[in-house]
Design a protein around this motif. Structure first.
Motif, mmCIF file in Angstrom:
data_model
loop_
_atom_site.group_PDB
_atom_site.id
_atom_site.type_symbol
_atom_site.label_atom_id
_atom_site.label_comp_id
_atom_site.label_asym_id
_atom_site.label_seq_id
_atom_site.Cartn_x
_atom_site.Cartn_y
_atom_site.Cartn_z
ATOM 1 N N HIS A 95 0.868 -1.183 0.000
ATOM 2 C CA HIS A 95 0.000 0.000 0.000
ATOM 3 C C HIS A 95 0.901 1.228 0.000
ATOM 4 O O HIS A 95 1.814 1.323 0.812
ATOM 5 C CB HIS A 95 -0.906 -0.005 1.232
ATOM 6 C CG HIS A 95 -1.566 1.322 1.439
ATOM 7 N ND1 HIS A 95 -2.438 1.858 0.509
ATOM 8 C CD2 HIS A 95 -1.449 2.249 2.418
ATOM 9 C CE1 HIS A 95 -2.832 3.053 0.936
ATOM 10 N NE2 HIS A 95 -2.250 3.311 2.086
ATOM 11 N N HIS A 97 1.483 5.680 -1.466
ATOM 12 C CA HIS A 97 0.899 6.969 -1.853
ATOM 13 C C HIS A 97 1.776 7.622 -2.930
ATOM 14 O O HIS A 97 1.937 8.835 -2.941
ATOM 15 C CB HIS A 97 0.810 7.912 -0.645
ATOM 16 C CG HIS A 97 0.195 7.307 0.581
ATOM 17 N ND1 HIS A 97 0.625 7.593 1.853
ATOM 18 C CD2 HIS A 97 -0.831 6.421 0.727
ATOM 19 C CE1 HIS A 97 -0.109 6.929 2.740
ATOM 20 N NE2 HIS A 97 -0.989 6.204 2.083
ATOM 21 N N HIS A 165 -6.194 9.299 -1.754
ATOM 22 C CA HIS A 165 -5.378 8.654 -0.730
ATOM 23 C C HIS A 165 -4.141 7.950 -1.309
ATOM 24 O O HIS A 165 -3.016 8.307 -0.975
ATOM 25 C CB HIS A 165 -6.271 7.671 0.054
ATOM 26 C CG HIS A 165 -5.552 6.844 1.068
ATOM 27 N ND1 HIS A 165 -6.200 5.990 1.916
ATOM 28 C CD2 HIS A 165 -4.238 6.715 1.357
ATOM 29 C CE1 HIS A 165 -5.314 5.390 2.699
ATOM 30 N NE2 HIS A 165 -4.126 5.809 2.370
HETATM 31 MN MN MN Z 1 -2.418 5.041 3.291
#
Ligand code: MN
Length: 230
Positions: A95, A97, A165
Protein backbone atom coordinates in the motif's frame (compact mmCIF):
# COMPACT_ATOMS: atom_id res chain seq x y z
CA UNK A 1 10.18 -20.93 1.10
CA UNK A 2 11.18 -20.95 4.76
CA UNK A 3 9.89 -18.33 7.19
CA UNK A 4 13.39 -16.91 7.44
CA UNK A 5 13.61 -16.56 3.63
CA UNK A 6 10.17 -14.91 3.50
CA UNK A 7 11.20 -12.40 6.17
CA UNK A 8 14.44 -11.71 4.28
CA UNK A 9 12.50 -11.05 1.04
CA UNK A 10 9.93 -8.90 2.81
CA UNK A 11 12.64 -6.72 4.37
CA UNK A 12 14.24 -6.32 0.93
CA UNK A 13 10.86 -5.51 -0.68
CA UNK A 14 10.31 -2.75 1.91
CA UNK A 15 13.72 -1.29 1.16
CA UNK A 16 13.59 -1.73 -2.62
CA UNK A 17 10.16 -0.13 -3.08
CA UNK A 18 11.27 2.77 -0.85
CA UNK A 19 14.56 3.17 -2.68
CA UNK A 20 12.76 3.24 -6.03
CA UNK A 21 10.81 6.27 -4.77
CA UNK A 22 7.36 4.71 -4.31
CA UNK A 23 7.19 4.46 -0.52
CA UNK A 24 8.29 7.33 1.71
CA UNK A 25 7.67 7.72 5.45
CA UNK A 26 4.28 6.12 4.89
CA UNK A 27 2.87 3.06 3.17
CA UNK A 28 3.60 -0.58 4.03
CA UNK A 29 4.48 -3.94 2.49
CA UNK A 30 3.36 -7.38 3.66
CA UNK A 31 3.70 -11.06 2.72
CA UNK A 32 1.51 -14.05 3.41
CA UNK A 33 3.05 -16.40 5.96
CA UNK A 34 4.82 -19.14 3.93
CA UNK A 35 3.62 -21.97 6.22
CA UNK A 36 0.24 -20.68 7.34
CA UNK A 37 -2.02 -19.06 4.70
CA UNK A 38 -4.21 -17.75 7.56
CA UNK A 39 -1.46 -15.38 8.70
CA UNK A 40 0.63 -12.61 7.21
CA UNK A 41 3.92 -10.84 7.94
CA UNK A 42 4.11 -7.05 8.30
CA UNK A 43 6.53 -4.68 10.01
CA UNK A 44 5.77 -2.76 13.18
CA UNK A 45 4.91 0.88 12.45
CA UNK A 46 8.04 2.21 10.74
CA UNK A 47 9.07 4.00 7.55
CA UNK A 48 9.53 1.03 5.16
CA UNK A 49 13.14 1.97 4.31
CA UNK A 50 14.06 1.38 7.98
CA UNK A 51 12.51 -2.09 8.29
CA UNK A 52 14.85 -4.84 9.55
CA UNK A 53 14.22 -8.55 10.20
CA UNK A 54 13.44 -7.98 13.88
CA UNK A 55 10.67 -5.49 13.00
CA UNK A 56 8.57 -8.09 11.15
CA UNK A 57 5.51 -9.22 13.13
CA UNK A 58 2.85 -11.87 12.47
CA UNK A 59 -0.87 -11.09 12.10
CA UNK A 60 -3.96 -13.22 11.55
CA UNK A 61 -6.34 -12.44 8.68
CA UNK A 62 -8.46 -10.32 11.05
CA UNK A 63 -5.29 -8.16 11.12
CA UNK A 64 -4.79 -8.86 14.83
CA UNK A 65 -1.21 -9.42 16.04
CA UNK A 66 -0.74 -13.08 17.04
CA UNK A 67 1.26 -12.01 20.12
CA UNK A 68 1.08 -9.07 22.46
CA UNK A 69 3.84 -7.10 20.77
CA UNK A 70 5.14 -4.14 22.76
CA UNK A 71 5.32 -1.67 19.86
CA UNK A 72 3.07 0.48 17.70
CA UNK A 73 1.37 -1.11 14.70
CA UNK A 74 0.37 0.27 11.29
CA UNK A 75 -3.16 1.70 11.55
CA UNK A 76 -4.06 0.51 8.05
CA UNK A 77 -3.17 -3.18 8.41
CA UNK A 78 -6.79 -4.21 7.60
CA UNK A 79 -5.88 -3.47 3.96
CA UNK A 80 -3.55 -6.47 4.06
CA UNK A 81 -5.66 -8.88 6.14
CA UNK A 82 -8.81 -8.35 4.11
CA UNK A 83 -7.00 -8.75 0.76
CA UNK A 84 -5.32 -12.01 1.88
CA UNK A 85 -8.74 -13.22 3.01
CA UNK A 86 -10.41 -12.37 -0.31
CA UNK A 87 -7.58 -13.41 -2.64
CA UNK A 88 -6.02 -16.84 -1.93
CA UNK A 89 -3.73 -16.32 -4.96
CA UNK A 90 -2.14 -13.19 -3.45
CA UNK A 91 1.03 -13.58 -1.36
CA UNK A 92 2.31 -10.00 -1.30
CA UNK A 93 0.62 -6.61 -0.81
CA UNK A 94 2.00 -3.07 -1.03
CA UNK A 95 0.00 0.00 0.00
CA UNK A 96 1.54 3.31 -1.04
CA UNK A 97 0.90 6.97 -1.85
CA UNK A 98 3.29 7.39 -4.82
CA UNK A 99 2.55 10.75 -6.48
CA UNK A 100 2.58 9.29 -10.02
CA UNK A 101 -0.17 6.79 -9.18
CA UNK A 102 -2.00 9.11 -6.77
CA UNK A 103 -2.44 11.59 -9.64
CA UNK A 104 -4.90 9.11 -11.17
CA UNK A 105 -6.68 8.67 -7.83
CA UNK A 106 -7.42 12.41 -7.59
CA UNK A 107 -8.41 12.97 -11.22
CA UNK A 108 -10.86 11.38 -13.58
CA UNK A 109 -8.24 10.16 -16.06
CA UNK A 110 -8.25 6.37 -16.23
CA UNK A 111 -4.94 4.66 -15.45
CA UNK A 112 -4.21 2.43 -18.45
CA UNK A 113 -1.15 0.52 -19.62
CA UNK A 114 0.87 2.52 -22.15
CA UNK A 115 4.08 0.48 -22.43
CA UNK A 116 5.27 -3.11 -22.46
CA UNK A 117 6.23 -3.12 -18.78
CA UNK A 118 3.09 -1.16 -17.93
CA UNK A 119 1.02 -4.20 -18.91
CA UNK A 120 1.61 -5.45 -15.33
CA UNK A 121 -1.34 -3.30 -14.23
CA UNK A 122 -3.65 -5.55 -16.26
CA UNK A 123 -6.85 -4.79 -18.15
CA UNK A 124 -8.56 -2.79 -15.46
CA UNK A 125 -7.48 -0.62 -12.53
CA UNK A 126 -10.51 -0.09 -10.27
CA UNK A 127 -10.94 3.13 -8.32
CA UNK A 128 -12.23 2.79 -4.73
CA UNK A 129 -13.79 5.83 -3.07
CA UNK A 130 -14.27 5.74 0.72
CA UNK A 131 -17.09 8.29 0.30
CA UNK A 132 -19.31 5.71 -1.44
CA UNK A 133 -19.89 3.58 1.65
CA UNK A 134 -18.34 5.47 4.54
CA UNK A 135 -18.86 9.20 3.86
CA UNK A 136 -16.41 11.66 5.43
CA UNK A 137 -13.49 9.86 7.09
CA UNK A 138 -9.85 10.84 7.72
CA UNK A 139 -9.17 8.69 4.60
CA UNK A 140 -7.23 6.04 6.55
CA UNK A 141 -8.52 2.46 6.29
CA UNK A 142 -8.69 1.29 9.88
CA UNK A 143 -11.99 -0.61 10.11
CA UNK A 144 -12.33 -4.21 8.87
CA UNK A 145 -15.38 -3.21 6.81
CA UNK A 146 -13.28 -0.57 5.04
CA UNK A 147 -10.63 -3.17 4.24
CA UNK A 148 -13.33 -5.57 3.00
CA UNK A 149 -14.79 -2.88 0.78
CA UNK A 150 -11.35 -2.18 -0.72
CA UNK A 151 -10.68 -5.91 -1.29
CA UNK A 152 -14.05 -6.16 -3.04
CA UNK A 153 -13.14 -3.24 -5.30
CA UNK A 154 -9.74 -4.79 -6.09
CA UNK A 155 -11.63 -7.93 -7.15
CA UNK A 156 -9.37 -10.12 -9.36
CA UNK A 157 -7.18 -7.16 -10.48
CA UNK A 158 -3.59 -6.36 -9.49
CA UNK A 159 -3.92 -2.71 -8.53
CA UNK A 160 -6.64 -0.63 -6.92
CA UNK A 161 -6.59 3.15 -6.72
CA UNK A 162 -7.90 4.76 -3.53
CA UNK A 163 -9.56 8.12 -4.18
CA UNK A 164 -7.67 11.06 -2.58
CA UNK A 165 -5.38 8.65 -0.73
CA UNK A 166 -3.15 6.24 -2.67
CA UNK A 167 -3.11 2.76 -4.14
CA UNK A 168 -2.69 -0.89 -3.23
CA UNK A 169 -0.85 -3.34 -5.47
CA UNK A 170 -0.74 -7.13 -5.09
CA UNK A 171 1.21 -10.08 -6.50
CA UNK A 172 1.37 -13.87 -6.33
CA UNK A 173 4.77 -13.64 -4.62
CA UNK A 174 6.73 -10.96 -2.75
CA UNK A 175 8.95 -10.47 -5.78
CA UNK A 176 6.04 -10.31 -8.23
CA UNK A 177 4.24 -7.76 -6.01
CA UNK A 178 7.43 -5.67 -5.97
CA UNK A 179 7.67 -5.92 -9.78
CA UNK A 180 4.03 -4.91 -10.28
CA UNK A 181 4.31 -2.05 -7.74
CA UNK A 182 7.40 -0.53 -9.35
CA UNK A 183 6.29 -0.93 -12.96
CA UNK A 184 2.74 0.26 -12.30
CA UNK A 185 4.18 3.49 -10.86
CA UNK A 186 6.54 3.77 -13.86
CA UNK A 187 3.53 3.30 -16.18
CA UNK A 188 1.60 6.06 -14.38
CA UNK A 189 4.60 8.37 -14.72
CA UNK A 190 4.93 7.56 -18.43
CA UNK A 191 1.23 8.17 -19.05
CA UNK A 192 1.49 11.56 -17.32
CA UNK A 193 4.41 12.51 -19.56
CA UNK A 194 2.59 11.35 -22.71
CA UNK A 195 -0.49 13.38 -21.76
CA UNK A 196 1.68 16.52 -21.76
CA UNK A 197 2.96 15.76 -25.24
CA UNK A 198 -0.13 14.72 -27.16
CA UNK A 199 -2.70 12.04 -27.83
CA UNK A 200 -1.94 8.93 -25.81
CA UNK A 201 -1.92 5.45 -27.30
CA UNK A 202 -2.64 2.63 -24.88
CA UNK A 203 -1.96 -1.10 -25.24
CA UNK A 204 -4.61 -3.18 -27.01
CA UNK A 205 -6.38 -5.88 -24.94
CA UNK A 206 -4.33 -8.52 -26.81
CA UNK A 207 -1.10 -6.69 -26.02
CA UNK A 208 -2.06 -6.44 -22.34
CA UNK A 209 -2.62 -10.22 -22.27
CA UNK A 210 0.68 -11.03 -23.93
CA UNK A 211 2.93 -8.37 -22.36
CA UNK A 212 1.24 -8.78 -18.96
CA UNK A 213 2.39 -12.38 -18.61
CA UNK A 214 5.19 -11.96 -16.11
CA UNK A 215 8.19 -14.21 -16.73
CA UNK A 216 9.92 -15.48 -13.55
CA UNK A 217 13.29 -14.77 -15.18
CA UNK A 218 12.34 -11.09 -15.68
CA UNK A 219 11.22 -10.77 -12.07
CA UNK A 220 14.47 -12.34 -10.86
CA UNK A 221 16.58 -10.07 -13.06
CA UNK A 222 14.75 -6.94 -11.87
CA UNK A 223 15.00 -8.07 -8.22
CA UNK A 224 18.78 -8.52 -8.55
CA UNK A 225 19.05 -5.08 -10.16
CA UNK A 226 17.00 -3.35 -7.46
CA UNK A 227 18.88 -5.17 -4.68
CA UNK A 228 22.21 -4.09 -6.14
CA UNK A 229 21.01 -0.46 -6.20
CA UNK A 230 20.23 -0.48 -2.46
MN1 MN B 1 -2.42 5.04 3.29
Amino acid sequence: MTLSEAIEQLVLANRIISHEGILDAFGHVSARHPHDPGKFLLSRSLAPSLVRREDILVFDLESRPVEDYDCSLYAERVIHGEIYKARPDVNGVCHHHAPSVLTFAISHRKLEPVSQMGAVIGHHVPLWDSQDEFGDTNLLLVKPEEGRSLAKALDQNWLVLMRRHGATCVGRSIQEMTFRTIYSAANADLLLRAMMVGRVETLTPGEIDRAGEIKPLAVERAWDYWTDRL
